[in-house]
Scaffold this active site. Structure first.
Site, short mmCIF file in Angstrom:
data_model
loop_
_atom_site.label_atom_id
_atom_site.label_comp_id
_atom_site.label_asym_id
_atom_site.label_seq_id
_atom_site.Cartn_x
_atom_site.Cartn_y
_atom_site.Cartn_z
N CYS A 270 0.86 -1.18 0.00
CA CYS A 270 0.00 0.00 0.00
C CYS A 270 0.90 1.23 0.00
CB CYS A 270 -0.92 0.00 1.22
SG CYS A 270 -1.78 1.58 1.43
N CYS B 208 0.63 3.44 3.13
CA CYS B 208 1.28 2.82 4.30
C CYS B 208 2.80 2.90 4.16
CB CYS B 208 0.83 1.38 4.46
SG CYS B 208 -0.85 1.20 5.13
N ASP C 135 -0.21 16.06 -3.26
CA ASP C 135 -0.45 15.05 -4.30
C ASP C 135 0.68 15.10 -5.32
OD1 ASP C 135 -3.28 13.45 -5.29
OD2 ASP C 135 -1.67 13.72 -6.77
N HIS D 262 -8.49 8.30 1.77
CA HIS D 262 -7.86 9.63 1.79
C HIS D 262 -8.88 10.66 1.35
CE1 HIS D 262 -7.15 7.64 -2.08
NE2 HIS D 262 -7.27 8.83 -2.65
N HIS E 180 -9.07 14.31 -0.57
CA HIS E 180 -8.36 15.32 -1.36
C HIS E 180 -8.81 16.71 -0.90
CE1 HIS E 180 -7.30 12.52 -4.85
NE2 HIS E 180 -8.26 11.82 -4.26
P1 5GP Z 1 -7.62 8.49 -5.74
O1 5GP Z 1 -7.81 8.43 -7.21
O2 5GP Z 1 -7.30 7.14 -5.15
O3 5GP Z 1 -8.75 9.18 -5.02
O4 5GP Z 1 -6.38 9.42 -5.48
C1 5GP Z 1 -5.08 8.95 -5.33
C2 5GP Z 1 -4.17 10.14 -5.45
O5 5GP Z 1 -2.90 9.78 -4.94
C3 5GP Z 1 -3.97 10.63 -6.89
O6 5GP Z 1 -4.37 11.99 -6.98
C4 5GP Z 1 -2.47 10.43 -7.11
O7 5GP Z 1 -1.90 11.48 -7.87
C5 5GP Z 1 -1.91 10.40 -5.70
N1 5GP Z 1 -0.72 9.59 -5.54
C6 5GP Z 1 -0.52 8.32 -6.00
N2 5GP Z 1 0.69 7.87 -5.63
C7 5GP Z 1 1.28 8.86 -4.92
C8 5GP Z 1 2.55 8.98 -4.29
O8 5GP Z 1 3.39 8.09 -4.29
N3 5GP Z 1 2.81 10.16 -3.66
C9 5GP Z 1 1.90 11.18 -3.62
N4 5GP Z 1 2.27 12.30 -2.97
N5 5GP Z 1 0.68 11.09 -4.22
C10 5GP Z 1 0.39 9.95 -4.86
ZN ZN Z 2 -2.45 1.53 3.55
#
Ligand code: 5GP
Ligand code: ZN
Length: 102
Positions: A4, A7, A30, A96, A98
């Site tokens: 993850c 995590c 992000d 999470h 945003h």
């Molecule tokens: P979801 O689509 O799951 O709601 O959002 C996941 C978010 O996590 C995306 O906006 C993506 O850009 C961000 N994200 C994915 N991997 C990483 C990472 O390794 N570091 C950071 N800072 N953001 C990440």
């Molecule tokens: Zn996790």
């Protein structure tokens, strides 16, 4: 939770700057920002999504953190977004919220 990304970030296996941290959650910028400020607020406990939250107190604590983060970052007007489930656009299966602000 193994494999993850959030995590791994929490456990410092993947380096990422924490812009906020308390006992329940932490926040990072992000990696692929979709607004001038795009912050992710992440609970320290691995919960897959909002659908798996058993105690909604956790979500309240995340929104309390959002208020503090916004004050710290000078954010007044903002959107919050929670994607729940892959077909709704959730890419990282660790809850999470945003924060998006221009
Ligand atoms: P979801 O689509 O799951 O709601 O959002 C996941 C978010 O996590 C995306 O906006 C993506 O850009 C961000 N994200 C994915 N991997 C990483 C990472 O390794 N570091 C950071 N800072 N953001 C990440
Ligand atoms: Zn996790």
């Amino acid at each position: 939770m193994e494999n993850c990304i959030f995590c791994k970030i929490l456990n410092k296996e993947i380096p990422s700057k924490f812009i906020y941290e308390d006992e329940n959650c932490f926040a990072i910028n992000d990696i692929n920002p979709k607004a001038k400020k795009h912050i992710l607020v992440i609970p320290k406990a691995h919960v897959e999504s909002l659908a798996q939250v058993e105690d909604m107190e956790l979500v309240k604590k995340m929104f309390e953190a959002i208020k503090k983060i916004n004050k710290q970052e000078g954010i007044v007007d903002f959107k919050t977004l929670i994607n729940t489930g892959k077909s709704a656009g959730q890419e990282v299966m660790h809850l999470h919220i945003h924060i998006l602000a221009d």
